[in-house]
Design a protein around this motif. Structure first.
Motif, PDB file in Angstrom:
ATOM      1  N   VAL A 155       0.841  -1.206   0.000  1.00  0.00           N
ATOM      2  CA  VAL A 155       0.000   0.000   0.000  1.00  0.00           C
ATOM      3  C   VAL A 155       0.875   1.254   0.000  1.00  0.00           C
ATOM      4  O   VAL A 155       0.606   2.218  -0.733  1.00  0.00           O
ATOM      5  N   SER A 156       1.937   1.235   0.796  1.00  0.00           N
ATOM      6  CA  SER A 156       2.838   2.389   0.862  1.00  0.00           C
ATOM      7  C   SER A 156       3.519   2.637  -0.476  1.00  0.00           C
ATOM      8  O   SER A 156       3.611   3.791  -0.934  1.00  0.00           O
ATOM      9  N   LEU A 157       3.998   1.576  -1.115  1.00  0.00           N
ATOM     10  CA  LEU A 157       4.688   1.725  -2.397  1.00  0.00           C
ATOM     11  C   LEU A 157       3.754   2.263  -3.471  1.00  0.00           C
ATOM     12  O   LEU A 157       4.117   3.171  -4.240  1.00  0.00           O
ATOM     13  N   ILE A 158       2.542   1.740  -3.528  1.00  0.00           N
ATOM     14  CA  ILE A 158       1.553   2.213  -4.509  1.00  0.00           C
ATOM     15  C   ILE A 158       1.210   3.679  -4.254  1.00  0.00           C
ATOM     16  O   ILE A 158       1.173   4.499  -5.188  1.00  0.00           O
ATOM     17  N   THR A 159       0.987   4.022  -2.994  1.00  0.00           N
ATOM     18  CA  THR A 159       0.621   5.396  -2.655  1.00  0.00           C
ATOM     19  C   THR A 159       1.736   6.374  -2.997  1.00  0.00           C
ATOM     20  O   THR A 159       1.490   7.449  -3.573  1.00  0.00           O
ATOM     21  N   ASN A 160       2.965   6.020  -2.679  1.00  0.00           N
ATOM     22  CA  ASN A 160       4.105   6.891  -2.980  1.00  0.00           C
ATOM     23  C   ASN A 160       4.309   7.053  -4.484  1.00  0.00           C
ATOM     24  O   ASN A 160       4.661   8.137  -4.951  1.00  0.00           O
TER      25      ASN A 160
ATOM     26  N   ASN B  82     -10.229  -1.970   0.220  1.00  0.00           N
ATOM     27  CA  ASN B  82     -11.080  -0.856  -0.219  1.00  0.00           C
ATOM     28  C   ASN B  82     -11.196   0.180   0.894  1.00  0.00           C
ATOM     29  O   ASN B  82     -11.127   1.388   0.652  1.00  0.00           O
ATOM     30  N   GLY B  83     -11.364  -0.302   2.133  1.00  0.00           N
ATOM     31  CA  GLY B  83     -11.446   0.615   3.269  1.00  0.00           C
ATOM     32  C   GLY B  83     -10.150   1.382   3.471  1.00  0.00           C
ATOM     33  O   GLY B  83     -10.165   2.584   3.770  1.00  0.00           O
ATOM     34  N   ILE B  84      -9.017   0.693   3.287  1.00  0.00           N
ATOM     35  CA  ILE B  84      -7.715   1.355   3.423  1.00  0.00           C
ATOM     36  C   ILE B  84      -7.555   2.425   2.342  1.00  0.00           C
ATOM     37  O   ILE B  84      -7.098   3.545   2.618  1.00  0.00           O
ATOM     38  N   GLY B  85      -7.958   2.090   1.108  1.00  0.00           N
ATOM     39  CA  GLY B  85      -7.854   3.051   0.001  1.00  0.00           C
ATOM     40  C   GLY B  85      -8.670   4.301   0.252  1.00  0.00           C
ATOM     41  O   GLY B  85      -8.200   5.431   0.015  1.00  0.00           O
ATOM     42  N   ILE B  86      -9.887   4.129   0.759  1.00  0.00           N
ATOM     43  CA  ILE B  86     -10.756   5.285   1.041  1.00  0.00           C
ATOM     44  C   ILE B  86     -10.142   6.167   2.122  1.00  0.00           C
ATOM     45  O   ILE B  86     -10.092   7.402   1.988  1.00  0.00           O
ATOM     46  N   GLN B  87      -9.644   5.551   3.204  1.00  0.00           N
ATOM     47  CA  GLN B  87      -9.071   6.335   4.295  1.00  0.00           C
ATOM     48  C   GLN B  87      -7.786   7.053   3.880  1.00  0.00           C
ATOM     49  O   GLN B  87      -7.517   8.176   4.320  1.00  0.00           O
TER      50      GLN B  87
ATOM     51  N   ALA C 201      -6.671  -2.048  -4.197  1.00  0.00           N
ATOM     52  CA  ALA C 201      -7.567  -3.212  -4.166  1.00  0.00           C
ATOM     53  C   ALA C 201      -7.003  -4.382  -4.958  1.00  0.00           C
ATOM     54  O   ALA C 201      -7.279  -5.544  -4.651  1.00  0.00           O
ATOM     55  N   HIS C 202      -6.186  -4.092  -5.978  1.00  0.00           N
ATOM     56  CA  HIS C 202      -5.627  -5.160  -6.833  1.00  0.00           C
ATOM     57  C   HIS C 202      -4.514  -5.945  -6.143  1.00  0.00           C
ATOM     58  O   HIS C 202      -4.044  -6.952  -6.683  1.00  0.00           O
ATOM     59  N   ILE C 203      -4.087  -5.502  -4.971  1.00  0.00           N
ATOM     60  CA  ILE C 203      -3.049  -6.243  -4.233  1.00  0.00           C
ATOM     61  C   ILE C 203      -3.497  -7.675  -3.975  1.00  0.00           C
ATOM     62  O   ILE C 203      -2.689  -8.601  -3.919  1.00  0.00           O
TER      63      ILE C 203
ATOM     64  N   CYS D 236       2.959  -6.736  -5.308  1.00  0.00           N
ATOM     65  CA  CYS D 236       3.020  -7.721  -4.219  1.00  0.00           C
ATOM     66  C   CYS D 236       4.203  -8.670  -4.424  1.00  0.00           C
ATOM     67  O   CYS D 236       4.901  -9.017  -3.471  1.00  0.00           O
ATOM     68  N   SER D 237       4.434  -9.074  -5.668  1.00  0.00           N
ATOM     69  CA  SER D 237       5.562  -9.965  -5.960  1.00  0.00           C
ATOM     70  C   SER D 237       6.888  -9.281  -5.673  1.00  0.00           C
ATOM     71  O   SER D 237       7.818  -9.906  -5.136  1.00  0.00           O
ATOM     72  N   LEU D 238       6.980  -7.994  -6.009  1.00  0.00           N
ATOM     73  CA  LEU D 238       8.207  -7.236  -5.764  1.00  0.00           C
ATOM     74  C   LEU D 238       8.493  -7.125  -4.265  1.00  0.00           C
ATOM     75  O   LEU D 238       9.622  -7.374  -3.824  1.00  0.00           O
ATOM     76  N   ILE D 239       7.476  -6.759  -3.492  1.00  0.00           N
ATOM     77  CA  ILE D 239       7.645  -6.622  -2.040  1.00  0.00           C
ATOM     78  C   ILE D 239       7.992  -7.973  -1.415  1.00  0.00           C
ATOM     79  O   ILE D 239       8.852  -8.063  -0.527  1.00  0.00           O
ATOM     80  N   ASP D 240       7.363  -9.021  -1.902  1.00  0.00           N
ATOM     81  CA  ASP D 240       7.631 -10.357  -1.371  1.00  0.00           C
ATOM     82  C   ASP D 240       9.088 -10.754  -1.610  1.00  0.00           C
ATOM     83  O   ASP D 240       9.750 -11.312  -0.721  1.00  0.00           O
TER      84      ASP D 240
END
Length: 512
Positions: free
Chosen positions: A338-343, A383-388, A418-420, A428-432
């Motif tokens: 989530v952090s990587l996508i947001t940044n 979805n809830g995380i994205g909205i907040q 949401a696609h995570i 997700c594969s990169l972070i993993d």
């Protein structure tokens, strides 16, 4: 030094106590509590005071699997401590306990208010308090030991009771002062509250409450003191115990062998892929595989293990702990994604928000609670995380007088988050892969306590958490290697070097 001799065990315990000694008896005893492993103030009455036990006595208590696991937990988990949880007040057990305790203390109060007062129950309480205080003393604290026995001499108190001359407030005051000398510093506030209590029955009640806390403090100090002995002796103990199981059940390493075999196959597949991508590589030569690398790869697989399957036999004692680490790691992985996508998508909007990473964790962690349960809806949580996150970013932009995110930008951000949940999601594969790289580097270090490996890019938002989790994971792995290393070596020898293993077997057969 062997610990199975009573005399040696006693001398070891004495030396253990002497290491914390000071010039006066009060400091001598208090020092034994001066540790970080204090309990929370919620312990119920316990039947008997804790005492320092020898290693042989501890091992005698580990004849069944549950106590064996407890000894293992004490040795591996540096943060392990005893915590007594009282019954919830609204529970049936809690209600019964409250009624019984109230009846006892009400009865004691009525006896002391009689004319003349009835002291028998109070004397029994003083006798119990004396035994508890004596249990806290370390060997050599003779002066304070004699003083406690002299002041709380129940025979003398009974004689005084016959003449109605018992100074209960004076005895209680002596007990409180003695407790102040013996307790851990964390109990100083409790002692102050005791000194401020005027009602003698309530005072006795609170004295027992604080003594219960001090018992747990002492037990935790004992655990902390014994941990080095446990660490060195438990390795041999567990190895011997497992060898006995293996002799009785030759198939007791079947799952472990399959686990190592799968790790070897994964490593061979990786080498094959590298060879095919390198035009000049010699495909005819037999690949050389490092046994250490194979074993570490096997340990890494445990962080993604499906715990519906049976875990390798050599890791049963750590199954619950490994499962908990995997669940925490899954949460951290989602937060990092989530952090990587947001940044990447709105980095310019949050670059001037210094605590955005902490805000992101505060938003995500509650919504990801229980994400490893079967009925957990991860997509709904994302979805809830994205909205907040969108609301948090927009609020920050508004406060700085900047335009908020467009509807399209917010929709794209929430969609990416949401696609995570999708399989093979690239983020997700990169972070993993980066988490696996960090854990692999951690296992390769000779001593992770001295120096942590560099946290790969994209994981800075969870750096503190993943370093803590990584140190717990490495502790489990290192202890497991110490215990089961000889068993792993035999398996690896047979799987990686079958010819040499066959020759060794034939040689041993012919010599016999």
């Amino acid at each position: 030094m062997p610990l199975n001799d009573d005399q040696n065990s006693d001398s070891d315990s004495s030396r253990l106590s002497e290491s914390t000694a000071s010039s006066s008896d009060s400091e001598y005893s208090r020092q034994s509590f001066n540790s970080d492993s204090s309990s929370k103030p919620s312990s119920p009455a316990s039947a008997s005071p804790p005492k320092v036990i020898t290693f042989d006595e501890l091992m005698a208590a580990t004849r069944n699997l549950s106590n064996w696991t407890l000894a293992h937990e004490i040795a591996v988990n540096a943060n392990f401590c005893i915590k007594h949880e009282d019954y919830p007040q609204n529970s049936f057990a809690g209600t019964v306990k409250q009624i019984v305790h109230k009846a006892f203390w009400d009865h004691l109060e009525s006896e002391l208010n009689e004319d003349p007062p009835e002291y028998e129950h109070a004397i029994k309480l003083f006798e119990e308090i004396k035994e508890i205080l004596l249990s806290f003393l370390t060997p050599g604290a003779n002066r304070i030991h004699n003083q406690i026995c002299e002041v709380l001499d129940t025979d003398l108190i009974r004689q005084q009771a016959e003449h109605n001359a018992v100074d209960i407030p004076g005895l209680a005051n002596y007990i409180i002062n003695t407790m102040a000398k013996l307790c851990a510093p964390i109990r100083d506030n409790d002692i102050k509250q005791l000194k401020a209590t005027d009602n003698i029955v309530e005072l006795l009640r609170q004295i027992f409450r604080v003594l219960d806390l001090m018992k747990v403090d002492m037990a935790n100090y004992t655990i902390k003191s014994l941990r080095p002995y446990l660490w060195h002796n438990l390795v041999d103990y567990e190895r011997t115990k497992f060898q006995e199981i293996l002799e009785e059940t030759p198939s007791a390493l079947n799952l472990t062998t399959e686990w190592i075999k799968e790790s070897i196959e994964d490593e061979l597949s990786s080498i094959s892929d590298e060879s095919s991508s390198s035009p000049g590589a010699d495909s005819s030569s037999k690949p050389i595989i490092s046994p250490t690398l194979v074993l570490n790869n096997g340990y890494l697989k445990l962080l993604q293990w499906d715990y519906c399957k049976t875990i390798p036999e050599t890791l049963i004692t750590d199954e619950v702990r490994l499962q908990e680490l995997r669940e925490k790691l899954n949460q951290l992985k989602v937060i990092a994604c989530v952090s990587l996508i947001t940044n990447n998508m709105v980095g310019a909007a949050i670059v001037d928000v210094p605590d955005f990473a902490d805000q992101l964790k505060r938003i995500s962690l509650p919504l990801l609670e229980g994400m490893n349960q079967k009925n957990f809806d991860l997509k709904e949580a994302l979805n809830g995380i994205g909205i907040q996150i969108c609301n948090t970013v927009n609020k920050s932009l508004s406060e700085r007088g900047l335009p908020i995110l467009s509807e399209e930008m917010q929709s794209n951000l929430m969609g990416q988050i949401a696609h995570i949940v999708e399989k093979n999601n690239p983020v997700c594969s990169l972070i993993d892969k980066r988490i696996q790289l960090f854990m692999r580097s951690l296992l390769a270090l000779p001593s992770f306590q001295k120096c942590m490996p560099t946290v790969p890019g994209g994981l800075s938002v969870i750096q503190t958490e993943i370093e803590l989790l990584g140190s717990q994971y490495a502790s489990i792995v290192n202890f497991n290697k110490k215990v089961y290393g000889p068993f792993y070596a035999n398996i690896l020898r047979k799987l990686l070097f079958p010819e040499a293993a066959m020759e060794k077997t034939e040689a041993e057969t012919s010599s016999n």
